[in-house]
Scaffold this motif. Structure first.
Motif, PDB file in Angstrom:
ATOM      1  N   THR A 117      69.139  51.310  23.701  1.00  0.00           N
ATOM      2  CA  THR A 117      67.811  51.890  23.860  1.00  0.00           C
ATOM      3  C   THR A 117      67.842  53.156  24.702  1.00  0.00           C
ATOM      4  OG1 THR A 117      65.491  51.421  24.324  1.00  0.00           O
ATOM      5  CG2 THR A 117      67.104  50.504  25.862  1.00  0.00           C
ATOM      6  N   HIS A 145      67.533  58.600  23.989  1.00  0.00           N
ATOM      7  CA  HIS A 145      66.832  57.312  24.032  1.00  0.00           C
ATOM      8  C   HIS A 145      66.265  56.968  22.671  1.00  0.00           C
ATOM      9  CE1 HIS A 145      62.764  59.061  24.017  1.00  0.00           C
ATOM     10  NE2 HIS A 145      63.334  60.044  24.680  1.00  0.00           N
ATOM     11  N   ASP A 146      65.922  55.696  22.534  1.00  0.00           N
ATOM     12  CA  ASP A 146      65.319  55.175  21.315  1.00  0.00           C
ATOM     13  C   ASP A 146      64.132  54.324  21.741  1.00  0.00           C
ATOM     14  OD1 ASP A 146      64.817  54.349  18.721  1.00  0.00           O
ATOM     15  OD2 ASP A 146      66.879  53.777  18.311  1.00  0.00           O
ATOM     16  N   THR A 147      63.413  53.771  20.792  1.00  0.00           N
ATOM     17  CA  THR A 147      62.247  52.951  21.124  1.00  0.00           C
ATOM     18  C   THR A 147      62.545  51.456  21.036  1.00  0.00           C
ATOM     19  OG1 THR A 147      61.486  53.137  18.842  1.00  0.00           O
ATOM     20  CG2 THR A 147      60.591  54.719  20.435  1.00  0.00           C
ATOM     21  N   GLU A 149      63.241  47.784  22.201  1.00  0.00           N
ATOM     22  CA  GLU A 149      62.864  47.025  23.407  1.00  0.00           C
ATOM     23  C   GLU A 149      64.101  46.803  24.265  1.00  0.00           C
ATOM     24  OE1 GLU A 149      59.794  46.306  24.159  1.00  0.00           O
ATOM     25  OE2 GLU A 149      58.847  46.733  22.236  1.00  0.00           O
TER      26      GLU A 149
END
Length: 165
Positions: A117, A145-147, A149
């Motif tokens: 993430t 970054h990524d979304t 969780e």
């Protein structure tokens, strides 16, 4: 009356129990030894500063990764996603083959794990000894970054934190 050693053991046990109630993020700290990647799982890391961007991570004094960061001067913070608990366990164990079946690539001159993430490449700025760990302060050199969780650790169990609408 109990001995100072027994009091110390009791305090350490109580402290571990109290800290198990603190929800912590999970990351794999990575670096290279020549062209060979190394990594270890941590739950003691944080954002430290935005001016300049810095992070802090705590590593056991005996950690091979800490030794390599001291030698190399750079490290990566791979913030794990909620589906990566097996990856966290893989990098928490001892051994030299942690990367054997793990998808990764070199990014900013450091090992970067796929599917995380967050990714932060750092230049080691300072090392501060604290108890049985060393806190490494890292100046951020690259970030992605990524979304996904995040993976968290709470009461000795992996979980996640979901945003409420």
């Amino acid at each position: 009356m109990s001995s100072p050693l027994a009091q110390s053991d009791t305090l350490a046990t109580a402290f571990r129990e109290a800290m198990s109630n603190v929800c912590a993020p999970v990351a794999v700290i990575t670096t290279f030894d020549g062209d060979r990647p190394h990594g270890t799982t941590v739950s003691a890391f944080m954002s430290l500063s935005v001016g300049p961007p810095m992070v802090a991570v705590a590593l056991d004094h005996g950690s091979d990764v800490l030794r390599l960061i001291r030698d190399h001067g750079r490290f990566g913070v791979n913030v794990l996603g909620s589906a990566q608990s097996e990856l966290a366990l893989n990098f928490a164990r001892k051994g030299d083959d942690k990367f054997a079946a793990v998808p990764w690539r070199a990014r900013a001159g450091l090992p970067s794990l796929d599917g995380t993430t967050g990714w932060v490449a750092c230049v080691a700025a300072d090392f501060v000894s604290g108890g049985d760990h060393t806190v490494v302060f890292g100046e951020v050199a690259d970030v992605a970054h990524d979304t996904v969780e995040p993976l968290t650790y709470h009461r000795r169990t992996f979980g996640t934190n979901r945003a409420h609408p």
